[in-house]
Scaffold this active site. Structure first.
Site, PDB file in Angstrom:
ATOM      1  N   GLY A 655     118.856   0.247  12.249  1.00 44.52           N
ATOM      2  CA  GLY A 655     117.438  -0.001  12.090  1.00 44.52           C
ATOM      3  C   GLY A 655     117.061  -0.505  10.714  1.00 44.52           C
ATOM      4  O   GLY A 655     116.183  -1.342  10.575  1.00 44.52           O
ATOM      5  N   GLY A 657     119.649  -0.839   7.940  1.00 40.45           N
ATOM      6  CA  GLY A 657     120.796  -1.078   7.083  1.00 40.45           C
ATOM      7  C   GLY A 657     122.007  -1.513   7.876  1.00 40.45           C
ATOM      8  O   GLY A 657     122.029  -1.429   9.095  1.00 40.45           O
ATOM      9  N   ASP A 773     114.464  12.910  15.921  1.00 40.86           N
ATOM     10  CA  ASP A 773     114.982  11.722  16.627  1.00 40.86           C
ATOM     11  C   ASP A 773     116.325  12.033  17.276  1.00 40.86           C
ATOM     12  O   ASP A 773     117.298  11.295  17.125  1.00 40.86           O
ATOM     13  CB  ASP A 773     115.107  10.539  15.674  1.00 40.86           C
ATOM     14  CG  ASP A 773     115.288   9.211  16.418  1.00 40.86           C
ATOM     15  OD1 ASP A 773     115.097   9.198  17.645  1.00 40.86           O
ATOM     16  OD2 ASP A 773     115.623   8.204  15.781  1.00 40.86           O
TER      17      ASP A 773
END
Length: 981
Positions: A655, A657, A773
């Site tokens: 997302g 890197g 998450d």
């Protein structure tokens, strides 16, 4: 012995026609039929009535000298050949007057009208060819009287109606061709009597019904073509008797049933085509005996089972097509013996295993299509031996590794498909060697690095697809020197400006550069395009005026600094050119200074506020520093191991890197997550990156990915992790061969280890940490398929004195429903996500549809065994079955709509560790309703409140809203998955 020769002349005054009747004596063993005066007179009248020789007038005395006419010694016409002569008109009924006619050839003669029944009077006729005309109507019944016929050709006309059964009387017939007409009805049963037949062609008609088994009597038949009809039923077993067959074509019919094994007796067969039918069952093993075969086509059927290795004996085979079937298993190694092959197509099947290197022996191969299968492993470099290849299609498989450089020596390759695989590595510069390349599709892989400028040397490249990869760098202007019709570079990480140099304005029609990081202005030289997509980049400035008339707004969406006369875009401000130039110069400088100051401020604040311990510093010009925990990782080692973060070491892009694989001097393999410079300038990414460093530097657990160190300088930010060889759980579940390796014992252990990690975060950290998450994409697996929780960029420390309100973050499909309307984050949000994850591990896929229809599912009394991953067989060990039931029970408890009634992760983890399991019935006897209503972890008050306040309709609506957005994201995850794989 020679006697005087006599001549008789008969003058026909009423038509001014002179006929000469010449009577010859007998010579040797032959004799000549004497024609009567009336027969000759009738022939003369017939010739005039036909009108095909009108330029000769009414004088027929020299008719035997006319073009296309041959007579016998008695002066009677025996042959008429008007092929390729536009005689026009129809065939007059007077044609029956030529009683001595043996050959009538009228092909390509522009004839129209119906077939005259009077042809049935020509009992001496041996050859009748009326092909390639516009004759219509039906075949007369009287034609069954022409018993001397050896050749009958009515092909390429408009003949209708059924085949008369009387044709079965033509027992001397050797060639019969009714192809390309509109003949209806069945094939007559008594055609089995025509035992002299060598060629039989009924192709391209509307013939119906089954194949008569009596055709097996045609043992002299060499060519049989029934293709493109509506023939039904099975292939007769007796066809194995037609051992003279060289060509057999039943393609494009409705033939059903298995392939009879008796066809293996047809050892003289050279061409066999059963394509486009409904044939089932396996390919017979003894087909390896048909060693004369040159063409074999079984495509578009329902053939199952493995490929017989005996087919490797077909060393004369030139074309092999098994595409669009249900063939399973590997490609046989012995196929390397079929060295005469020019075309090989086994696409759209269920082929597994690797590509055998022995295919490199097929040096005559021109077309190779293995697409739409489940082929795994690397592309063998031996493919580079196929120097005659013009088309290579390996798309839609599970191939991994890099593209072998040997392929780029295939100088005749024009069409090259490798899309939708798991290929890695950079785009090779050697692709410039493919001088004949006109179509290249490498989309939907994991290719990295820049686009090589050498691609501009592919001077005939018309279509190039590189979308959905991890391509970086800028677009070299050489790319646009190729004569593209279509160029698709979308869904990558391409930066810089769009080149303004164009040499292919006459060719390019479709250009897609969407979903990249392109900057600068839109070149006005795109005016010639038919389709343009520049959406979701960082382009700026005005949309050229001409574009607003040619392209819609969605071609430019997602570029917030664009302006122009299109809907959804602001009008461009009217400024002088000098003002624009000043803004264009000063604005980037101001932005740079602002971001530089902000970066320094955030770095200093993070040191002071987050209380990150002082690092064990290894300096490089006083610019970079690394915090490390074992004292053995130095910045110089990182730079050397990755060659200064060279793209060759990049194994994925996440997302915010890129992830690199690096081997340190000690031999230790690590993973590096490096923040892209452009994302480092974005406050949200910067904060998330530093949050992950802070969280992971303070926690230690065997099931949480280990952070070895980090660098948080504003010019270079990266995290150093332990290397997880198998990548994400999402990727492992997505591919059958890896998912099947993860058996039930391993799956339950992954669920247990994840529960333990979350319990540690919630109950053993102070203050508690909520991950926020939890998803299959953030569970990483090592080489032993042991799980570690990763990606703490959105994790949050829970402050008991705060409301803990937050923005909605996480992965769609895993977010707890209460977050959608309260925005309050608690440990129970992770508990819900864990429940989704546990079900996903058991089911082998995300349980979205199941969760949406919970109430409907239970009303149907669905069993637990019905939802378990079908790729694994149900466990025979009762203890394993109990573990599955327990894991499912915990999962459903974690999914309760009211967060108060969900268990804590500590409770769930302790239950896993206790090894106490309820007595379980067979998996097939346990319903989901039983699991949902289980009162695990609920006290009496909670049970009462759960029954009282359950509101499944409301939760169902929330879930529908959430899961409807999930599909597109998981497709994207699948493309970008396995960042550490």
């Amino acid at each position: 012995m020679a006697s005087p020769f006599c001549c008789t002349t008969l003058v026909l005054s009423y038509v001014s026609i002179a006929l000469v009747v010449t009577i010859f004596p007998t010579f040797g063993t032959g004799s000549t039929r004497l024609a009567t005066a009336s027969e000759l007179e009738m022939e003369a009248k017939a010739l005039l009535h036909l009108g095909w020789w009108s330029w000769h007038g009414n004088d027929t005395r020299d008719r035997c000298e006319w073009r296309g006419i041959a007579c016998n010694e008695a002066g009677s016409i025996t042959s008429i050949d008007c092929s390729w002569v536009a005689v026009r008109g129809s065939i007059s009924p007077e044609i029956g007057a030529f009683s001595s006619l043996e050959s009538l050839i009228l092909s390509h003669s522009a004839l129209v009208g119906e077939l005259p029944p009077s042809l049935g009077k020509l009992t001496l006729l041996e050859e009748l060819d009326l092909s390639d005309n516009s004759i219509y109507g039906s075949i007369p019944l009287d034609w069954g009287n022409m018993k001397s016929l050896k050749q009958l050709d009515l092909s390429n006309n408009q003949i209708r109606g059924p085949i008369p059964p009387t044709l079965g009387n033509l027992t001397n017939l050797e060639q019969l061709d009714f192809s390309n007409n509109q003949i209806r009805g069945p094939i007559p049963l008594d055609w089995g009597n025509m035992k002299s037949l060598k060629q039989l062609d009924l192709s391209n008609n509307q013939i119906r019904g089954p194949i008569p088994p009596t055709l097996g009597n045609l043992t002299n038949l060499e060519q049989l073509d029934f293709s493109n009809n509506q023939i039904r039923g099975p292939i007769p077993l007796d066809w194995g008797n037609m051992k003279s067959l060289k060509q057999l074509d039943l393609s494009n019919n409705q033939i059903r049933g298995p392939i009879p094994p008796t066809l293996g007796n047809l050892t003289n067969l050279e061409q066999l085509d059963f394509s486009n039918n409904q044939i089932r069952g396996p390919i017979p093993l003894d087909w390896g005996n048909m060693k004369s075969l040159k063409q074999l086509d079984l495509s578009n059927n329902q053939i199952r089972g493995p490929i017989p290795p005996t087919l490797g004996n077909l060393t004369n085979l030139e074309q092999l097509d098994f595409s669009n079937n249900q063939i399973r298993g590997p490609i046989p190694l012995d196929w390397g013996n079929m060295k005469s092959l020019k075309q090989l197509d086994i696409s759209n099947n269920l082929i597994r295993g690797p590509i055998p290197p022995t295919l490199g022996n097929l040096t005559n191969l021109e077309q190779l299509d293995l697409s739409f299968n489940q082929i795994t492993g690397a592309i063998p470099r031996e493919i580079g031996n196929l120097k005659n290849l013009s088309e290579l299609n390996l798309s839609k498989n599970k191939l991994n590794g890099s593209i072998p450089l040997s392929i780029f020596n295939l100088s005749r390759l024009s069409h090259f498909y490798l899309d939708s695989n798991l290929l890695e590595g950079p785009l090779p510069q050697e692709m410039e060697n493919l001088k004949a390349l006109s179509f290249l599709d490498l989309s939907n892989n994991k290719l990295i690095g820049p686009i090589p400028s050498q691609i501009g040397n592919c001077l005939v490249l018309g279509e190039l697809y590189l979308s959905n990869n991890h391509i970086t760098g800028s677009i070299p202007f050489e790319v646009f020197t190729c004569p593209y019709h279509t160029l698709d570079l979308s869904h990558n990480f391409i930066e810089g400006e769009i080149p303004h140099q164009f040499d292919n304005g006459l060719y390019l029609q479709v250009l897609n550069l969407s979903y990249n990081n392109l900057t600068g202005m839109i070149p006005e030289s795109f005016w010639f395009l038919e389709t343009l997509n520049l959406s979701y980049n960082s382009l700026e400035g005005p949309i050229p005026e001409d574009f607003s008339h040619r392209f819609s707004s969605d071609s430019f969406w997602g570029n917030k600094y664009l302006c122009g006369n299109l809907p959804d875009f602001s009008p461009c401000p009217s400024k002088s050119s000098n003002e624009l130039k000043i803004v264009q110069i000063i604005l980037p400088v101001l932005c740079f200074l602002a971001f530089l100051g902000l970066g320094v401020l955030l770095f200093l604040r993070s040191r002071a506020k987050d209380n990150i311990p002082e690092p064990n510093v290894t300096k490089n010009g006083d610019l970079f520093s690394i915090l490390n925990f074992d004292g053995r990782i130095a910045f110089e080692d990182i730079i050397e191991a990755t060659n200064d973060f060279d793209i060759r070491y990049c194994i994925g892009t996440g997302g915010y890197g890129s992830v690199y694989r690096a081997q340190l001097p000690s031999g230790k393999i690590i993973a590096l997550k490096k923040l892209h410079r452009r994302e480092a300038e974005v406050l949200a990414f910067d904060k998330s990156f530093k949050n992950e460093a802070k969280i992971l530097s303070e926690i230690r657990h065997k099931n949480i990915v280990k952070l070895h160190g980090f660098c948080l300088h504003n010019r270079c930010m990266f995290l150093i992790y332990e290397y997880m060889a198998r990548g994400s759980l999402f990727c492992v579940l997505a591919y059958d061969n890896e998912a099947m390796e993860m058996d039930w014992i391993k799956r339950v252990k992954i669920i247990k280890d994840t529960a333990c990690a979350l319990s540690y975060l919630h109950h053993d950290c102070h203050p508690p940490i909520v991950h926020r998450d939890i998803s299959s994409n953030n569970i990483l697996l090592n080489s032993n398929l042991e799980a570690c929780v990763s990606d703490f960029g959105t994790a949050r420390l829970i402050d008991p004195d705060s409301s803990n309100q937050t923005m909605l973050v996480g992965t769609y499909g895993y977010i707890a429903p209460e977050l959608a309307y309260t925005m309050v984050v608690t440990e129970k949000c992770d508990v819900y996500s864990f429940g989704v994850l546990a079900l996903e591990i058991l089911m082998g896929k995300h349980p979205g549809e199941l969760l949406v229809s919970l109430s409907a599912s239970f009303s149907k009394n669905i069993m637990l065994s019905d939802i378990l991953d079908p790729r694994l067989s149900l466990p025979s060990d009762r203890r394993v079955a109990k573990d599955i039931v327990f894991a499912a029970t915990v999962a459903f408890a974690c999914l309760r709509s009211n967060p108060k009634f969900r268990p804590t992760m500590k409770c769930a983890s302790q239950e896993f560790l206790s090894r106490k399991r309820p007595v379980a019935n067979r998996l097939q006897a346990i319903s989901l309703l039983q699991l949902k209503e289980h009162d695990l972890y609920m006290d009496d008050e909670a049970k009462f409140q759960s029954q009282k306040s359950a509101n499944t309709n409301f939760i169902s609506q929330l879930l529908k809203l959430r899961f409807s957005k999930r599909l597109g994201q998981n497709v994207h995850q699948l493309i970008l998955c396995a960042a550490m794989n």
